[in-house]
Design an enzyme around this catalytic site. Structure first.
Site, mmCIF file in Angstrom:
data_model
loop_
_atom_site.group_PDB
_atom_site.id
_atom_site.type_symbol
_atom_site.label_atom_id
_atom_site.label_comp_id
_atom_site.label_asym_id
_atom_site.label_seq_id
_atom_site.Cartn_x
_atom_site.Cartn_y
_atom_site.Cartn_z
ATOM 1 C CE LYS A 1 80.158 99.062 100.382
ATOM 2 N NZ LYS A 1 79.760 97.955 99.608
ATOM 3 C CD GLU B 1 85.041 92.862 95.393
ATOM 4 O OE1 GLU B 1 85.239 92.504 96.802
ATOM 5 O OE2 GLU B 1 85.648 93.289 94.725
ATOM 6 C CE1 TYR C 1 78.671 100.634 96.339
ATOM 7 C CE2 TYR C 1 77.606 99.813 98.052
ATOM 8 C CZ TYR C 1 78.449 99.629 97.262
ATOM 9 O OH TYR C 1 78.567 99.000 96.543
ATOM 10 C CG LEU D 1 84.941 96.445 99.479
ATOM 11 C CD1 LEU D 1 84.829 98.360 99.029
ATOM 12 C CD2 LEU D 1 83.231 96.370 99.484
#
Ligand code: PMP
Length: 287
Positions: A147, A179, A33, A204
């Site tokens: 992702k 993260e 996505y 990411l």
């Protein structure tokens, strides 16, 4: 007017948009996505998001159903039809519909689903007051650079944050912050150095992170790409997160410990302003 979404070639009221039971996104989380911020009715840094989508699709070997121009047109059309001036466009591609079996199906056609969300970005309370973060173990798989729709670890991490009265979770591996549950994490040391984890399969590649790296360089603020520990974060002068739907948001506490004086810091504010200036600049200058 009901919300208009896009599903497999059609713009539809959300109530009419139905995905088949055997969709591999539903069965396996077999898809990827993207999410793009919308400001003043315009997509922010869209090309970089589409580049990441192309990469995610390539890495999981799902054919890309649209060209970059087609994706852009669909996003813009969805923003227009829903009258979004500030918010978010979400889009996902799954491997398609097939009888449940792990291996790739022979003739499946990718499912494309897109929707918009209206959301305050510039005047978000979080940006004014700053947010609290808690740390949790990073339970994700080893290809976090993709992702992927598999977000169970982030669902658990962000729920743990909420239950601790915080708004984001910072995931931790081997003592180092990877993260946020849905954001990139930064600290600013007492010497005024802005630190962010370098890109690898462990995180990411945030599009907001990437833009901020370039913009801050132009503004003479030096960013250092290196690992940082939770203890270093506790001891930081400032901390902040970045994401496409929040831009730059100050972090004022981590695990209940105040960061700096417990208020949004001046360098974070400056970086947020720099990013907003880019996002609101005339189109030619922003791209
Ligand atoms: N890390 C993770 C795990 C995320 O889900 C997000 C949000 N997409 C980010 C970082 C921030 O990326 P971006 O700036 O591209 O929204």
């Amino acid at each position: 007017m009901s919300r208009i979404v896009f599903l497999n070639g059609s713009f539809l009221p959300i109530e009419e948009a139905k995905v088949p039971f055997m969709d591999r996104g539903f069965m396996f989380g077999d898809g990827v996505y993207e999410g793009v911020g919308v400001l003043e009715g315009r997509l922010v840094d869209n090309d970089a998001h589409l580049e990441r989508l192309e990469r995610s699709l390539r890495e999981v070997r799902i054919p890309n159903p649209y060209t970059r121009a087609e994706w852009t047109h669909l996003e813009e059309e969805l923003v227009r039809r829903n009258g979004v001036t500030e918010g978010f466009v979400y889009f996902q591609v799954t491997r398609g519909v097939a009888e449940r079996d792990f291996m790739f199906p022979e003739n499946a056609v990718p499912t494309v689903a897109m929707f918009t969300q209206v959301k305050a970005i510039l005047d978000a309370p979080a940006a004014r007051t700053g947010i609290a973060v808690v740390t949790v173990p990073d339970l994700r798989w080893k290809r976090r650079d993709i992702k992927s729709l598999n977000l169970l670890a982030q669902v658990l991490a962000k729920q743990a944050a909420r239950e601790a009265g915080a708004q984001e979770a910072w995931m931790v591996e081997d003592g180092f912050v990877t993260e946020g549950g849905s954001s990139s994490g930064f600290i600013i040391t007492r010497e005024g150095r802005v630190v962010v984890r370098p890109l690898s399969n462990a995180i990411l590649p945030g599009i907001t992170r990437k833009a901020l790296l370039a913009l801050s360089k132009d503004a003479g603020i030096e960013l250092e790409e290196r690992l940082f520990t939770v203890d270093e974060a506790y001891d930081a002068a400032e901390a902040f997160l970045t994401s496409a739907s929040m831009f730059v948001v100050p972090i004022v506490s981590i695990d209940g410990r105040a960061i700096g004086n417990g208020k949004p810091g001046p360098i974070t504010k400056k970086l947020r302003d720099i990013y907003i200036r880019m996002a609101t600049a005339p189109r030619m200058a922003a791209e």
